[in-house]
Design a protein around this motif. Structure first.
Motif, short mmCIF file in Angstrom:
data_model
loop_
_atom_site.label_atom_id
_atom_site.label_comp_id
_atom_site.label_asym_id
_atom_site.label_seq_id
_atom_site.Cartn_x
_atom_site.Cartn_y
_atom_site.Cartn_z
N GLU A 234 -11.67 -0.99 -9.33
CA GLU A 234 -11.96 0.10 -10.27
C GLU A 234 -10.95 0.24 -11.40
O GLU A 234 -11.21 0.94 -12.39
CB GLU A 234 -12.01 1.40 -9.45
CG GLU A 234 -12.95 2.43 -10.02
CD GLU A 234 -13.02 3.66 -9.13
OE1 GLU A 234 -13.31 3.53 -7.93
OE2 GLU A 234 -12.77 4.76 -9.65
N LEU B 107 -18.69 -0.55 -5.04
CA LEU B 107 -17.97 -1.27 -3.98
C LEU B 107 -18.19 -2.77 -4.10
O LEU B 107 -17.27 -3.55 -3.91
CB LEU B 107 -18.39 -0.75 -2.60
CG LEU B 107 -17.64 0.51 -2.16
CD1 LEU B 107 -18.19 1.03 -0.83
CD2 LEU B 107 -16.14 0.26 -2.04
N SER C 259 -5.46 6.78 -4.68
CA SER C 259 -5.84 6.27 -6.01
C SER C 259 -5.55 7.35 -7.04
O SER C 259 -6.39 8.23 -7.25
CB SER C 259 -7.34 5.94 -6.05
OG SER C 259 -7.76 5.42 -4.81
N GLU D 209 0.86 -1.19 0.00
CA GLU D 209 0.00 0.00 0.00
C GLU D 209 0.89 1.23 0.00
O GLU D 209 1.80 1.35 0.81
CB GLU D 209 -0.92 0.00 1.24
CG GLU D 209 -1.65 1.29 1.49
CD GLU D 209 -2.45 1.81 0.29
OE1 GLU D 209 -3.26 1.06 -0.27
OE2 GLU D 209 -2.23 2.99 -0.09
C1 LIG Z 1 -16.14 10.28 -2.04
C2 LIG Z 1 -16.45 8.89 -2.56
C3 LIG Z 1 -17.56 8.21 -2.07
C4 LIG Z 1 -17.86 6.94 -2.55
N1 LIG Z 1 -18.96 6.29 -2.04
C5 LIG Z 1 -19.26 5.05 -2.51
C6 LIG Z 1 -20.34 4.32 -1.93
O1 LIG Z 1 -20.95 4.73 -0.93
N2 LIG Z 1 -20.65 3.11 -2.49
C7 LIG Z 1 -19.94 2.58 -3.55
O2 LIG Z 1 -20.29 1.51 -4.02
N3 LIG Z 1 -18.88 3.23 -4.07
C8 LIG Z 1 -18.51 4.44 -3.56
N4 LIG Z 1 -17.41 5.08 -4.06
C9 LIG Z 1 -16.58 4.38 -5.08
C10 LIG Z 1 -15.68 3.37 -4.39
O3 LIG Z 1 -15.03 3.97 -3.30
C11 LIG Z 1 -14.63 2.80 -5.34
O4 LIG Z 1 -15.24 2.32 -6.51
C12 LIG Z 1 -13.84 1.69 -4.66
O5 LIG Z 1 -13.16 2.19 -3.52
C13 LIG Z 1 -12.84 1.05 -5.60
O6 LIG Z 1 -12.10 0.11 -4.88
P1 LIG Z 1 -10.62 -0.26 -5.32
O7 LIG Z 1 -10.10 -1.21 -4.31
O8 LIG Z 1 -10.61 -0.64 -6.74
O9 LIG Z 1 -9.80 1.12 -5.22
P2 LIG Z 1 -9.49 2.02 -3.96
O10 LIG Z 1 -10.46 1.79 -2.89
O11 LIG Z 1 -9.35 3.38 -4.53
O12 LIG Z 1 -8.08 1.48 -3.45
C14 LIG Z 1 -6.91 1.56 -4.22
C15 LIG Z 1 -5.73 1.45 -3.28
O13 LIG Z 1 -4.53 1.28 -4.03
C16 LIG Z 1 -3.51 2.07 -3.46
N5 LIG Z 1 -2.50 2.33 -4.49
C17 LIG Z 1 -2.62 3.09 -5.60
N6 LIG Z 1 -1.48 3.06 -6.31
C18 LIG Z 1 -0.62 2.25 -5.64
C19 LIG Z 1 0.70 1.82 -5.87
N7 LIG Z 1 1.41 2.23 -6.94
N8 LIG Z 1 1.29 0.98 -4.97
C20 LIG Z 1 0.61 0.57 -3.87
N9 LIG Z 1 -0.65 0.95 -3.59
C21 LIG Z 1 -1.26 1.78 -4.47
C22 LIG Z 1 -4.25 3.30 -2.99
O14 LIG Z 1 -3.49 4.03 -2.05
C23 LIG Z 1 -5.53 2.70 -2.43
O15 LIG Z 1 -5.37 2.34 -1.08
C24 LIG Z 1 -17.06 6.34 -3.57
C25 LIG Z 1 -15.94 7.03 -4.04
C26 LIG Z 1 -15.62 8.29 -3.54
C27 LIG Z 1 -14.41 9.00 -4.06
#
Ligand SMILES: Cc1cc2nc3c(=O)[nH]c(=O)nc-3n(C[C@H](O)[C@H](O)[C@H](O)COP(=O)(O)OP(=O)(O)OC[C@H]3O[C@@H](n4cnc5c(N)ncnc54)[C@H](O)[C@@H]3O)c2cc1C
Length: 412
Positions: A381, A394, A172, A32
């Motif tokens: 995502e 999510l 992100s 992370e």
């Molecule tokens: C304000 C807000 C409210 C939201 N509310 C909702 C909701 O209520 N319901 C819903 O369904 N969706 C919601 N979403 C959308 C949802 O949060 C995302 O679709 C979801 O978090 C995607 O999950 P993920 O694990 O793909 O990415 P993320 O949760 O964005 O996690 C990605 C992780 O990768 C890490 N990372 C990035 N690059 C690197 C790297 N090079 N090396 C190591 N680590 C790295 C980041 O630091 C982060 O921790 C919301 C989004 C926002 C911005």
């Protein structure tokens, strides 16, 4: 040390993937880049986390603007019921609200983050924070390891779960797209989705904070209707936001390069134009000595009235008994179709979700493994899928994380 699986990104998808891979017996490293995991997850749903939706599988598929069908496999294996029992058995009961949105009963997104963190750590996942991955190492199309700023870690399986490219202060910032592209993956254009819309009328600022419930919003361009939704919206200092606007915004963003767009608001969607007209006739007849704004207060929020009258060309000093049929007709027309010119969308940084990403054509839907590089999996995502509001994004992140972990472990 050789890891069975390295997960890049400790967000919704990466935490689930790491926990699941370790639960299945793998030695798992989670990288992370930020100082702690789950930063975006903790701000979802305005800090309440709308973690999933109560709808059935077809509803889930329909609620993705792009490539919903690609998720069919992942959703069939791990969907809302599995997710709800996952959290319930870890001490996080959930509640269902309007629109079948599901939240933790505590209303605290942090409880979801904590449960996932514990799931990972109790199964033995080794988490390294402040560790941004720079490159996924491969030889002859097979994953060999991960290079970070400081270290090189060996593995035959990487789950890339770096999220989208919005709210970059959460971590992100789109790193994963570059890593995937370097390995030969096609990245579909990155665009904001679920993003507020700017209105080309500075006076709209006066409506900042006003919420409208039960209205119909349509966006129209020269070629016709872009989309239409019924429900709740919100005025902001630059334009409009809220559930129905966010839901329509992805299509608006795509249509913007083609020409001018307007937002049409039907403020009385339950009534036909004739019924609105009749209602106005009655109100004005019954209150001939009152000024029009006072009369309209029965029908509209107070702050909206000057806008409606100005658009209809009716002076606010006019009284109920003075209004002419054509002026009344103009008010009716604005109530049923208030036209607001669209200036554009807010930037990607402010988008709830990023549209575009790693092309689904290059990922096996059953395992989420890359078709280009053996041992590379995708979760969340970063994949070219974007859902509407309601918990769909999510759930997609959790489901793909879960399935990618199973794919990686079964192969290793
Ligand atoms: C304000 C807000 C409210 C939201 N509310 C909702 C909701 O209520 N319901 C819903 O369904 N969706 C919601 N979403 C959308 C949802 O949060 C995302 O679709 C979801 O978090 C995607 O999950 P993920 O694990 O793909 O990415 P993320 O949760 O964005 O996690 C990605 C992780 O990768 C890490 N990372 C990035 N690059 C690197 C790297 N090079 N090396 C190591 N680590 C790295 C980041 O630091 C982060 O921790 C919301 C989004 C926002 C911005």
């Amino acid at each position: 040390m050789h890891w069975d699986v390295i997960v890049i990104g400790g967000g919704a998808s990466g935490l689930m993937a790491a926990g699941r891979a370790a639960e299945l017996g793998g030695r798992v490293l989670l990288l992370e880049k930020m100082g702690h995991v789950g930063i975006k997850l903790a701000i979802t749903g305005q800090g309440r986390c709308n973690l999933t939706n109560g709808g059935d599988l077809p509803t889930f598929i329909e609620n993705f603007r792009h490539n919903g069908k690609f998720l069919y496999n992942a959703f069939s294996r791990f969907c809302n019921q599995e997710l709800i029992s996952f959290f319930q058995t870890r001490g996080v009961p959930v509640v269902e609200e309007r629109g079948r949105r599901i939240f933790p009963a505590s209303n605290r997104a942090q409880d979801i983050v904590r449960a996932l963190r514990e799931y990972a750590s109790s199964n033995g996942v080794k988490t390294v924070i402040h560790s941004p991955a720079r490159e996924i190492l491969q030889r002859q199309g097979v994953v060999k390891g991960v290079q970070t700023a400081k270290d090189c870690f060996k593995t035959a399986n990487v789950i890339l779960a770096t999220g989208g490219a919005s709210y970059s202060q959460t971590g992100s910032s789109g790193d994963g797209y570059a890593m995937a592209a370097k390995l030969g993956h096609t990245i579909q254009p990155i665009l904001p989705a679920l993003v507020p819309i700017e209105i080309d009328d500075p006076s709209i600022r006066d409506l900042q904070g006003l919420t409208l419930k039960n209205v119909r919003a349509s966006f129209v361009s020269g070629e016709g209707k872009i989309g239409e939704e019924f429900g709740e919206m919100l005025f902001t200092h630059f334009g409009v936001s809220g559930p129905i606007i966010l839901t329509l915004s992805g299509d608006v963003v795509e249509a913007l390069p083609a020409g001018k767009i307007a937002l049409l608001l039907d403020l009385k969607p339950a009534l036909s134009p004739e019924q609105v007209e009749k209602r106005l006739i009655r109100e004005f007849r019954e209150q001939p000595r009152k000024q029009i704004p006072t009369i309209l207060f029965n029908l509209l929020p107070k702050s909206l009235i000057p806008f409606i009258l100005q658009k209809a060309g009716v002076p606010p000093e006019m009284k109920g008994g003075e209004i002419r049929a054509e002026e009344r007709k103009e008010i009716q027309k604005v109530l049923k179709g208030w036209r607001l010119p669209v200036k554009g969308a807010r930037p990607l940084e402010e988008a709830i979700v990023t549209a575009g990403g790693v092309s689904v054509k290059e990922i096996y839907p059953a395992t989420l493994e890359s078709k280009i590089v053996k041992g590379l999996y995708f979760g969340g995502e970063i994949i070219d899928v974007d859902g509407k509001t309601g918990g769909f994004n999510l759930q997609a992140a959790f489901s793909t994380g879960w399935v990618a972990a199973e794919g990686a472990i079964k192969k290793s």
